[in-house]
Design a protein around this motif. Structure first.
Motif, PDB file in Angstrom:
ATOM      1  N   THR A 175       0.841  -1.195   0.000  1.00 43.10           N
ATOM      2  CA  THR A 175       0.000   0.000   0.000  1.00 43.10           C
ATOM      3  C   THR A 175       0.875   1.244   0.000  1.00 43.10           C
ATOM      4  N   PRO A 176       0.287   2.369  -0.361  1.00 41.51           N
ATOM      5  CA  PRO A 176       1.025   3.613  -0.149  1.00 41.51           C
ATOM      6  C   PRO A 176       1.252   3.781   1.354  1.00 41.51           C
ATOM      7  N   LYS A 177       2.095   4.688   1.723  1.00 35.66           N
ATOM      8  CA  LYS A 177       2.369   4.919   3.134  1.00 35.66           C
ATOM      9  C   LYS A 177       1.060   5.218   3.868  1.00 35.66           C
ATOM     10  N   LEU A 178       0.832   4.506   4.950  1.00 38.16           N
ATOM     11  CA  LEU A 178      -0.389   4.683   5.730  1.00 38.16           C
ATOM     12  C   LEU A 178      -0.147   5.650   6.875  1.00 38.16           C
ATOM     13  N   SER A 179      -1.194   6.369   7.236  1.00 40.13           N
ATOM     14  CA  SER A 179      -1.095   7.226   8.406  1.00 40.13           C
ATOM     15  C   SER A 179      -0.987   6.333   9.645  1.00 40.13           C
ATOM     16  N   LYS A 180      -0.498   6.896  10.712  1.00 45.32           N
ATOM     17  CA  LYS A 180      -0.357   6.142  11.957  1.00 45.32           C
ATOM     18  C   LYS A 180      -1.722   5.633  12.428  1.00 45.32           C
ATOM     19  N   ALA A 181      -2.759   6.456  12.284  1.00 46.36           N
ATOM     20  CA  ALA A 181      -4.111   6.070  12.703  1.00 46.36           C
ATOM     21  C   ALA A 181      -4.606   4.869  11.893  1.00 46.36           C
ATOM     22  N   ASN A 182      -4.406   4.894  10.560  1.00 49.20           N
ATOM     23  CA  ASN A 182      -4.852   3.773   9.724  1.00 49.20           C
ATOM     24  C   ASN A 182      -4.054   2.513  10.007  1.00 49.20           C
ATOM     25  N   ARG A 183      -2.743   2.648  10.290  1.00 50.33           N
ATOM     26  CA  ARG A 183      -1.935   1.473  10.663  1.00 50.33           C
ATOM     27  C   ARG A 183      -2.508   0.817  11.914  1.00 50.33           C
ATOM     28  N   GLU A 184      -2.879   1.632  12.897  1.00 54.95           N
ATOM     29  CA  GLU A 184      -3.431   1.109  14.153  1.00 54.95           C
ATOM     30  C   GLU A 184      -4.781   0.444  13.934  1.00 54.95           C
ATOM     31  N   ILE A 185      -5.610   1.026  13.072  1.00 55.48           N
ATOM     32  CA  ILE A 185      -6.915   0.413  12.771  1.00 55.48           C
ATOM     33  C   ILE A 185      -6.712  -0.960  12.143  1.00 55.48           C
ATOM     34  N   ILE A 186      -5.812  -1.042  11.169  1.00 57.69           N
ATOM     35  CA  ILE A 186      -5.559  -2.317  10.494  1.00 57.69           C
ATOM     36  C   ILE A 186      -4.974  -3.335  11.471  1.00 57.69           C
ATOM     37  N   LYS A 187      -4.037  -2.913  12.302  1.00 57.24           N
ATOM     38  CA  LYS A 187      -3.456  -3.826  13.292  1.00 57.24           C
ATOM     39  C   LYS A 187      -4.516  -4.346  14.253  1.00 57.24           C
ATOM     40  N   SER A 188      -5.469  -3.498  14.635  1.00 58.58           N
ATOM     41  CA  SER A 188      -6.492  -3.922  15.593  1.00 58.58           C
ATOM     42  C   SER A 188      -7.530  -4.855  14.964  1.00 58.58           C
ATOM     43  N   LYS A 189      -7.778  -4.710  13.658  1.00 57.74           N
ATOM     44  CA  LYS A 189      -8.785  -5.539  12.990  1.00 57.74           C
ATOM     45  C   LYS A 189      -8.242  -6.857  12.460  1.00 57.74           C
ATOM     46  N   PHE A 190      -6.968  -6.860  12.090  1.00 58.74           N
ATOM     47  CA  PHE A 190      -6.388  -8.023  11.433  1.00 58.74           C
ATOM     48  C   PHE A 190      -5.118  -8.449  12.140  1.00 58.74           C
ATOM     49  N   ASN A 191      -4.749  -9.683  11.973  1.00 57.20           N
ATOM     50  CA  ASN A 191      -3.511 -10.190  12.553  1.00 57.20           C
ATOM     51  C   ASN A 191      -2.414 -10.108  11.497  1.00 57.20           C
ATOM     52  N   PHE A 192      -2.061  -8.876  11.114  1.00 54.07           N
ATOM     53  CA  PHE A 192      -1.053  -8.640  10.090  1.00 54.07           C
ATOM     54  C   PHE A 192       0.271  -8.250  10.714  1.00 54.07           C
ATOM     55  N   LYS A 193       1.339  -8.712  10.129  1.00 57.36           N
ATOM     56  CA  LYS A 193       2.662  -8.191  10.446  1.00 57.36           C
ATOM     57  C   LYS A 193       2.928  -7.129   9.398  1.00 57.36           C
ATOM     58  N   MET A 194       3.074  -5.895   9.827  1.00 64.03           N
ATOM     59  CA  MET A 194       3.267  -4.796   8.894  1.00 64.03           C
ATOM     60  C   MET A 194       4.730  -4.375   8.922  1.00 64.03           C
ATOM     61  N   ILE A 195       5.310  -4.263   7.724  1.00 64.78           N
ATOM     62  CA  ILE A 195       6.705  -3.821   7.632  1.00 64.78           C
ATOM     63  C   ILE A 195       6.791  -2.615   6.718  1.00 64.78           C
ATOM     64  N   ASP A 196       7.781  -1.797   6.943  1.00 64.46           N
ATOM     65  CA  ASP A 196       8.056  -0.635   6.102  1.00 64.46           C
ATOM     66  C   ASP A 196       9.150  -1.046   5.134  1.00 64.46           C
ATOM     67  N   LEU A 197       8.819  -1.139   3.849  1.00 68.26           N
ATOM     68  CA  LEU A 197       9.781  -1.618   2.856  1.00 68.26           C
ATOM     69  C   LEU A 197      11.002  -0.718   2.747  1.00 68.26           C
ATOM     70  N   LYS A 198      10.826   0.577   2.937  1.00 69.44           N
ATOM     71  CA  LYS A 198      11.976   1.479   2.872  1.00 69.44           C
ATOM     72  C   LYS A 198      12.995   1.108   3.954  1.00 69.44           C
TER      73      LYS A 198
END
Length: 61
Positions: free
Chosen positions: A32-55
């Motif tokens: 995805t494009p860079k997510l805001s901190k708020a959207n990252r937290e929403i996604i983390k709370s709804k899904f069991n995703f490991k999120m990484i920053d490719l940069k």
């Protein structure tokens, strides 16, 4: 695709994406494009995703 609030009842394309994502067993990569901190937290709370920053990951290599 709207990950946070998908319209599964009225949008066939989003429903198909949702089915594919929910059926992934071992690995699923979503870029995805860079997510805001708020959207990252929403996604983390709804899904069991490991999120990484490719940069950051590419700087390590």
């Amino acid at each position: 695709m709207r990950v946070i609030n998908p319209n599964l009842a009225q949008d066939e394309e989003q429903r198909i994406y949702y089915v594919g994502i929910s059926r992934a067993i071992n690995r699923l990569f979503i870029v995805t494009p860079k997510l805001s901190k708020a959207n990252r937290e929403i996604i983390k709370s709804k899904f069991n995703f490991k999120m990484i920053d490719l940069k950051k990951e590419l700087q390590i290599i």
